[in-house]
Design a protein around this motif. Sequence first.
Motif, PDB file in Angstrom:
ATOM      1  N   ARG A  25      38.557  22.659  51.727  1.00  0.00           N
ATOM      2  CA  ARG A  25      38.491  21.222  51.112  1.00  0.00           C
ATOM      3  C   ARG A  25      38.070  21.631  49.829  1.00  0.00           C
ATOM      4  NH1 ARG A  25      34.816  17.497  54.051  1.00  0.00           N
ATOM      5  NH2 ARG A  25      35.655  16.182  52.634  1.00  0.00           N
ATOM      6  N   MET A  26      37.376  22.550  49.214  1.00  0.00           N
ATOM      7  CA  MET A  26      36.926  22.732  48.051  1.00  0.00           C
ATOM      8  C   MET A  26      38.207  23.200  47.220  1.00  0.00           C
ATOM      9  SD  MET A  26      33.153  24.543  47.539  1.00  0.00           S
ATOM     10  CE  MET A  26      32.615  24.988  49.205  1.00  0.00           C
ATOM     11  N   ALA A  27      39.038  24.099  47.819  1.00  0.00           N
ATOM     12  CA  ALA A  27      40.291  24.499  47.320  1.00  0.00           C
ATOM     13  C   ALA A  27      41.028  23.366  47.202  1.00  0.00           C
ATOM     14  CB  ALA A  27      40.839  25.686  47.991  1.00  0.00           C
ATOM     15  N   LYS A  28      41.294  22.601  47.934  1.00  0.00           N
ATOM     16  CA  LYS A  28      42.455  21.479  47.725  1.00  0.00           C
ATOM     17  C   LYS A  28      41.642  20.436  46.473  1.00  0.00           C
ATOM     18  CE  LYS A  28      44.021  17.641  50.174  1.00  0.00           C
ATOM     19  NZ  LYS A  28      44.071  16.934  51.597  1.00  0.00           N
ATOM     20  N   ARG A  38      33.109  18.782  43.458  1.00  0.00           N
ATOM     21  CA  ARG A  38      33.072  19.677  44.840  1.00  0.00           C
ATOM     22  C   ARG A  38      31.560  19.850  45.294  1.00  0.00           C
ATOM     23  NH1 ARG A  38      35.519  23.539  41.306  1.00  0.00           N
ATOM     24  NH2 ARG A  38      33.797  24.832  41.730  1.00  0.00           N
ATOM     25  N   SER A  39      30.621  19.160  44.439  1.00  0.00           N
ATOM     26  CA  SER A  39      29.370  19.398  44.724  1.00  0.00           C
ATOM     27  C   SER A  39      28.656  19.187  46.194  1.00  0.00           C
ATOM     28  CB  SER A  39      28.416  18.643  43.920  1.00  0.00           C
ATOM     29  OG  SER A  39      28.684  17.480  43.643  1.00  0.00           O
ATOM     30  N   ASP A  40      29.480  18.319  46.620  1.00  0.00           N
ATOM     31  CA  ASP A  40      28.916  17.591  47.990  1.00  0.00           C
ATOM     32  C   ASP A  40      29.677  18.782  48.990  1.00  0.00           C
ATOM     33  OD1 ASP A  40      31.724  17.006  47.532  1.00  0.00           O
ATOM     34  OD2 ASP A  40      31.816  15.531  48.986  1.00  0.00           O
ATOM     35  N   LEU A  41      30.674  19.310  48.850  1.00  0.00           N
ATOM     36  CA  LEU A  41      30.901  20.323  49.745  1.00  0.00           C
ATOM     37  C   LEU A  41      30.250  21.636  49.416  1.00  0.00           C
ATOM     38  CD1 LEU A  41      34.901  19.846  49.276  1.00  0.00           C
ATOM     39  CD2 LEU A  41      33.281  18.847  51.093  1.00  0.00           C
ATOM     40  N   GLU A  42      29.995  22.047  48.201  1.00  0.00           N
ATOM     41  CA  GLU A  42      29.130  23.436  48.272  1.00  0.00           C
ATOM     42  C   GLU A  42      27.748  23.011  48.692  1.00  0.00           C
ATOM     43  OE1 GLU A  42      29.128  23.470  43.747  1.00  0.00           O
ATOM     44  OE2 GLU A  42      31.043  24.334  43.609  1.00  0.00           O
ATOM     45  N   ARG A  43      27.069  21.702  48.794  1.00  0.00           N
ATOM     46  CA  ARG A  43      25.811  21.570  49.459  1.00  0.00           C
ATOM     47  C   ARG A  43      26.067  21.730  51.068  1.00  0.00           C
ATOM     48  NH1 ARG A  43      25.381  17.241  46.030  1.00  0.00           N
ATOM     49  NH2 ARG A  43      26.200  15.867  47.550  1.00  0.00           N
ATOM     50  N   ASN A  44      27.209  21.185  51.378  1.00  0.00           N
ATOM     51  CA  ASN A  44      27.599  21.344  52.816  1.00  0.00           C
ATOM     52  C   ASN A  44      27.363  22.907  53.536  1.00  0.00           C
ATOM     53  OD1 ASN A  44      27.441  18.586  53.376  1.00  0.00           O
ATOM     54  ND2 ASN A  44      29.877  18.656  53.574  1.00  0.00           N
ATOM     55  N   VAL A  45      28.018  23.788  52.357  1.00  0.00           N
ATOM     56  CA  VAL A  45      27.999  25.244  52.870  1.00  0.00           C
ATOM     57  C   VAL A  45      26.589  25.640  52.726  1.00  0.00           C
ATOM     58  CG1 VAL A  45      28.894  27.442  52.046  1.00  0.00           C
ATOM     59  CG2 VAL A  45      30.550  25.240  52.251  1.00  0.00           C
TER      60      VAL A  45
END
Length: 64
Positions: A25-28, A38-45
């Motif tokens: 999703r970050m790549a997309k 992309r910060s929300d996805l980075e926090r999820n990881v």
Amino acid sequence: MADRDSNYPKLTAGEHAKVAWNVARMAKRCLAGENADRSDLERNVDRVIERARKRAEKDAKKSK
């Protein structure tokens, strides 16, 4: 075999899938443009890895 880096614990299959999904999703979002957040996805990881780290510490204490 090389020693495992303690900063990255062994992940379960489900955790691998969650990390892979969020990275995809970050790549997309990167394809959408430089200004895409992309910060929300980075926090999820980070959360998934932190849970795995805590689980590994707990398992290490159990085995002692």
